[in-house]
Design an enzyme around this catalytic site. Structure first.
Site, mmCIF file in Angstrom:
data_model
loop_
_atom_site.group_PDB
_atom_site.id
_atom_site.type_symbol
_atom_site.label_atom_id
_atom_site.label_comp_id
_atom_site.label_asym_id
_atom_site.label_seq_id
_atom_site.Cartn_x
_atom_site.Cartn_y
_atom_site.Cartn_z
ATOM 1 N N LYS A 117 0.811 -1.218 0.000
ATOM 2 C CA LYS A 117 0.000 0.000 0.000
ATOM 3 C C LYS A 117 0.849 1.275 0.000
ATOM 4 C CE LYS A 117 -3.939 -2.102 2.322
ATOM 5 N NZ LYS A 117 -4.911 -2.522 1.325
ATOM 6 N N GLU A 201 -2.867 7.291 7.229
ATOM 7 C CA GLU A 201 -3.719 7.937 6.233
ATOM 8 C C GLU A 201 -4.759 8.792 6.923
ATOM 9 O OE1 GLU A 201 -4.077 4.825 2.500
ATOM 10 O OE2 GLU A 201 -5.847 5.206 3.710
ATOM 11 N N HIS A 236 -14.707 -3.143 7.639
ATOM 12 C CA HIS A 236 -13.991 -2.770 6.422
ATOM 13 C C HIS A 236 -14.050 -3.849 5.348
ATOM 14 C CE1 HIS A 236 -12.633 0.518 8.809
ATOM 15 N NE2 HIS A 236 -11.903 -0.235 9.596
ATOM 16 N N ARG A 295 -6.136 -8.873 -9.384
ATOM 17 C CA ARG A 295 -6.755 -10.198 -9.522
ATOM 18 C C ARG A 295 -8.219 -10.015 -9.887
ATOM 19 N NH1 ARG A 295 -9.841 -9.719 -4.793
ATOM 20 N NH2 ARG A 295 -8.744 -8.674 -3.108
HETATM 21 P P1 ADP Z 1 -12.624 -8.015 -2.765
HETATM 22 O O1 ADP Z 1 -11.912 -6.701 -2.746
HETATM 23 O O2 ADP Z 1 -12.552 -8.835 -3.979
HETATM 24 O O3 ADP Z 1 -13.952 -7.892 -2.198
HETATM 25 P P2 ADP Z 1 -11.561 -8.990 -0.390
HETATM 26 O O4 ADP Z 1 -10.704 -7.889 0.100
HETATM 27 O O5 ADP Z 1 -12.857 -9.272 0.286
HETATM 28 O O6 ADP Z 1 -11.726 -8.837 -1.914
HETATM 29 O O7 ADP Z 1 -10.698 -10.295 -0.451
HETATM 30 C C1 ADP Z 1 -11.007 -11.356 -1.337
HETATM 31 C C2 ADP Z 1 -10.513 -12.614 -0.749
HETATM 32 O O8 ADP Z 1 -9.115 -12.580 -0.602
HETATM 33 C C3 ADP Z 1 -11.081 -12.881 0.590
HETATM 34 O O9 ADP Z 1 -11.231 -14.272 0.663
HETATM 35 C C4 ADP Z 1 -9.995 -12.371 1.546
HETATM 36 O O10 ADP Z 1 -10.055 -13.080 2.751
HETATM 37 C C5 ADP Z 1 -8.750 -12.691 0.755
HETATM 38 N N1 ADP Z 1 -7.635 -11.742 0.923
HETATM 39 C C6 ADP Z 1 -7.525 -10.523 0.401
HETATM 40 N N2 ADP Z 1 -6.350 -9.954 0.683
HETATM 41 C C7 ADP Z 1 -5.666 -10.855 1.417
HETATM 42 C C8 ADP Z 1 -4.367 -10.874 2.019
HETATM 43 N N3 ADP Z 1 -3.509 -9.864 1.912
HETATM 44 N N4 ADP Z 1 -4.011 -11.964 2.708
HETATM 45 C C9 ADP Z 1 -4.857 -13.000 2.809
HETATM 46 N N5 ADP Z 1 -6.080 -13.046 2.241
HETATM 47 C C10 ADP Z 1 -6.489 -12.005 1.576
HETATM 48 P P1 ADP Z 2 -8.059 -3.868 2.182
HETATM 49 O O1 ADP Z 2 -6.785 -4.171 1.492
HETATM 50 O O2 ADP Z 2 -8.203 -4.537 3.473
HETATM 51 O O3 ADP Z 2 -9.220 -4.062 1.257
HETATM 52 P P2 ADP Z 2 -8.442 -0.993 1.819
HETATM 53 O O4 ADP Z 2 -7.368 0.015 1.904
HETATM 54 O O5 ADP Z 2 -8.954 -1.323 0.484
HETATM 55 O O6 ADP Z 2 -7.954 -2.309 2.557
HETATM 56 O O7 ADP Z 2 -9.638 -0.510 2.749
HETATM 57 C C1 ADP Z 2 -10.748 -1.309 3.075
HETATM 58 C C2 ADP Z 2 -11.887 -0.429 3.584
HETATM 59 O O8 ADP Z 2 -11.485 0.329 4.734
HETATM 60 C C3 ADP Z 2 -12.365 0.619 2.604
HETATM 61 O O9 ADP Z 2 -13.306 0.118 1.706
HETATM 62 C C4 ADP Z 2 -12.959 1.678 3.529
HETATM 63 O O10 ADP Z 2 -14.237 1.331 3.978
HETATM 64 C C5 ADP Z 2 -12.015 1.636 4.709
HETATM 65 N N1 ADP Z 2 -10.923 2.619 4.532
HETATM 66 C C6 ADP Z 2 -9.669 2.362 4.093
HETATM 67 N N2 ADP Z 2 -8.929 3.488 4.053
HETATM 68 C C7 ADP Z 2 -9.725 4.491 4.463
HETATM 69 C C8 ADP Z 2 -9.545 5.893 4.670
HETATM 70 N N3 ADP Z 2 -8.376 6.490 4.456
HETATM 71 N N4 ADP Z 2 -10.605 6.623 5.135
HETATM 72 C C9 ADP Z 2 -11.786 6.032 5.389
HETATM 73 N N5 ADP Z 2 -12.018 4.721 5.231
HETATM 74 C C10 ADP Z 2 -11.015 3.940 4.777
HETATM 75 MG MG MG Z 3 -9.460 -3.069 -0.521
#
Ligand code: ADP
Ligand code: ADP
Ligand code: MG
Length: 484
Positions: A117, A201, A236, A295
């Site tokens: 990130k 952030e 989240h 992906r």
């Molecule tokens: P999407 O953004 O497609 O909704 P999610 O963030 O919900 O994806 O993740 C999709 C799948 O991948 C879920 O089964 C989640 O548990 C898994 N996943 C995502 N990122 C990671 C990670 N860094 N390590 C392990 N599992 C992950």
């Molecule tokens: P992940 O890899 O677990 O999907 P993301 O960075 O995509 O992590 O964030 C997942 C969720 O967390 C976002 O969809 C949002 O709801 C919340 N989130 C992440 N970053 C922020 C932010 N800077 N401000 C507010 N909400 C956030």
């Molecule tokens: Mg995300």
């Protein structure tokens, strides 16, 4: 075209989804399974089945060496990783390529650049894509975190650079909260992602999670397939997604600007597959890059429904050096509206995974409905696998039609013998603000009272189990609210 032997390195609903596209394209889908999955539904869609030795995910679906050996032994031409597991593992992709096996995903350089990130924020900044204010490099100490927090002002978010699945992030409202949380988040990041690095952030309040679907080929052409609104989340993590976004509505300038930002970033990283650029959008409609998922994504079906484009098939075509189904951005159009609800095996009280065995299962599908799932009577949801067991997707010419279809489908979906989130999904879909398209990522915590009223007004005396689950949903949401 010579048919290819394609190994699906995944399980559950996504393995089935991928197998269907492989079959449609005339190739051979080959499935994996472990000792716990002898009756797995995904195997019914695969022509050949290969067993993974080992008792844990680390030894099986995450074991790239074992998978590579199976590929060599069984003359595999290409590998589709699905989502989760090894899908965003650049060294797995590299290993396959070195062994003349095609990885159905982007090039390892793009996976690597977007997998972190901090690194991906640096790349986005360079490509002139707006990023969330805060650090663009790992924050080495709590003092440094506080310094950055002062500049960008509270609330802030401490976030694991290697995070995913909504894990490894914590909101802090003050200096003392940063001090209290810094090491905890580091520890969580280390245990979940094997890496403790954090970024700071600005925590955007009342935001929308809006993401853009990308499809790119190996000749430098990058297309977008419009946006998905994924703001209905708990912890989240998304639970309901829709496309197009009601918040963007018919603001075509805004839609074009967020989609073009995603294309710009994909071009900057020489992207060459299906991928998703995630943004957070404030109440003022300013948007900021969050991360890129390199992906196929869980919620890809809603994009397929509104564009009529098969994302998985196109991913396979690109990897095999075949042309995409389209050659101009103008050929991709939004047609109608689609909504997806994720069906999870979870305890409505804690909203935590609730493993168990499904004893009863029935559903009805009519025009405009799609049910991507891996459920069968006797299916055991194991604690070591993802609790998401299916996705109900509704399509309609209007949002109202799609919404009605989805509600009806969830009403008629019976999963017996275990706890699920189906009641919660139904409440949200029938609630006034959701119906009007007025919601942010804070929806669940903001609607406790309304959900309570709605739940009790639809209470059916004969259905005691439904009452129990309603009561526990309310208490769990209230608890979450109190913790904030
Ligand atoms: P999407 O953004 O497609 O909704 P999610 O963030 O919900 O994806 O993740 C999709 C799948 O991948 C879920 O089964 C989640 O548990 C898994 N996943 C995502 N990122 C990671 C990670 N860094 N390590 C392990 N599992 C992950
Ligand atoms: P992940 O890899 O677990 O999907 P993301 O960075 O995509 O992590 O964030 C997942 C969720 O967390 C976002 O969809 C949002 O709801 C919340 N989130 C992440 N970053 C922020 C932010 N800077 N401000 C507010 N909400 C956030
Ligand atoms: Mg995300």
């Amino acid at each position: 075209m010579t048919p290819k032997r394609i190994l699906i390195c995944n399980r559950g609903e996504i393995a089935i989804r991928v197998a269907k596209s492989i079959l449609e394209l005339g190739h051979t889908p080959i499935g994996l399974y472990t000792e716990y999955e002898l009756n797995a539904f995904h195997l019914e869609f695969c022509t050949e089945h290969l067993k993974l030795d080992g008792h844990t995910n680390r030894d099986t679906y995450l074991n790239s060496d074992q998978i590579l050996k199976l590929c060599q032994l069984h003359k595999i031409d290409a590998v589709h990783p699905g989502y989760g597991f090894l899908s965003e593992n650049a060294s797995f992709a590299k290993k396959l390529i070195e062994n003349n096996i095609i990885f159905i995903g982007p090039n390892p350089h793009a996976i690597d650049a977007m997998g972190d990130k901090a690194k991906s924020k640096q790349l986005a900044t360079k490509a002139q894509v707006p990023v969330v204010p805060g650090s663009t490099a790992e924050v080495p100490s709590v003092e440094e975190a506080i310094k950055i927090a002062k500049q960008i002002t509270y609330p802030i978010l401490l976030k694991a650079v290697a995070g995913g699945g909504g894990k490894g992030m914590r909101v802090c409202n003050s200096e003392s909260e940063v001090k209290a949380n810094f090491e905890t988040v580091q520890r969580e990041a280390l245990s979940s992602f094997n890496y403790p690095g954090l970024i700071v952030e600005k925590y955007i309040t009342n935001p929308h999670h809006i993401e853009v679907q990308i499809l790119a080929d190996k000749n430098g052409s990058v297309f977008h397939l419009f946006e998905r609104e994924c703001s209905i989340q708990r912890r989240h993590q998304k639970i309901i997604e829709e496309s197009p976004s009601p918040f963007i509505g018919d603001d075509m300038t805004l839609r074009n600007s967020i989609c073009q930002a995603a294309v710009k970033l994909a071009k900057a990283v020489q992207y060459d597959s299906a991928g998703t650029v995630e943004f957070i959008m404030g109440e003022d409609k300013k948007f900021y890059f969050l991360e890129m998922n390199t992906r196929i994504q869980v919620e890809h079906p809603i994009t397929e429904e509104i564009t009529g484009i098969d994302l998985v098939s196109n991913m396979i075509k690109v990897a095999l050096n075949e042309p995409l189904d389209f050659s101009h951005q103008d050929q991709i159009k939004i047609r109608g509206h689609a909504i997806e609800a994720r069906i999870c095996a979870e305890d409505p009280v804690s909203m935590l995974p609730a493993p168990g065995t499904i004893h009863d299962f029935s559903y009805t599908i009519t025009t405009g409905l799609r049910f991507d799932h891996c459920i069968y009577r006797g299916y055991e949801v194991r604690p070591d696998f993802d609790p998401m067991i299916g996705k109900m997707i509704a399509y309609g010419i209007t949002r109202t039609t799609a919404l009605r279809k989805l509600c009806l489908a969830l009403d008629q979906l019976i999963i017996g013998g275990m706890l699920t989130n189906i009641d919660l999904l139904k409440f949200i879909l029938q609630e006034k603000d959701f119906k009007n398209g007025h919601y942010t990522t804070h929806y669940l915590t903001q609607h406790v009272e309304k959900i309570k009223l709605l739940a009790f007004s639809t209470f059916d005396e004969k259905n005691i189990s439904s009452l129990k689950s309603v009561a526990s949903i309310i208490s769990s949401i209230t608890n979450e609210l109190e913790q904030k």
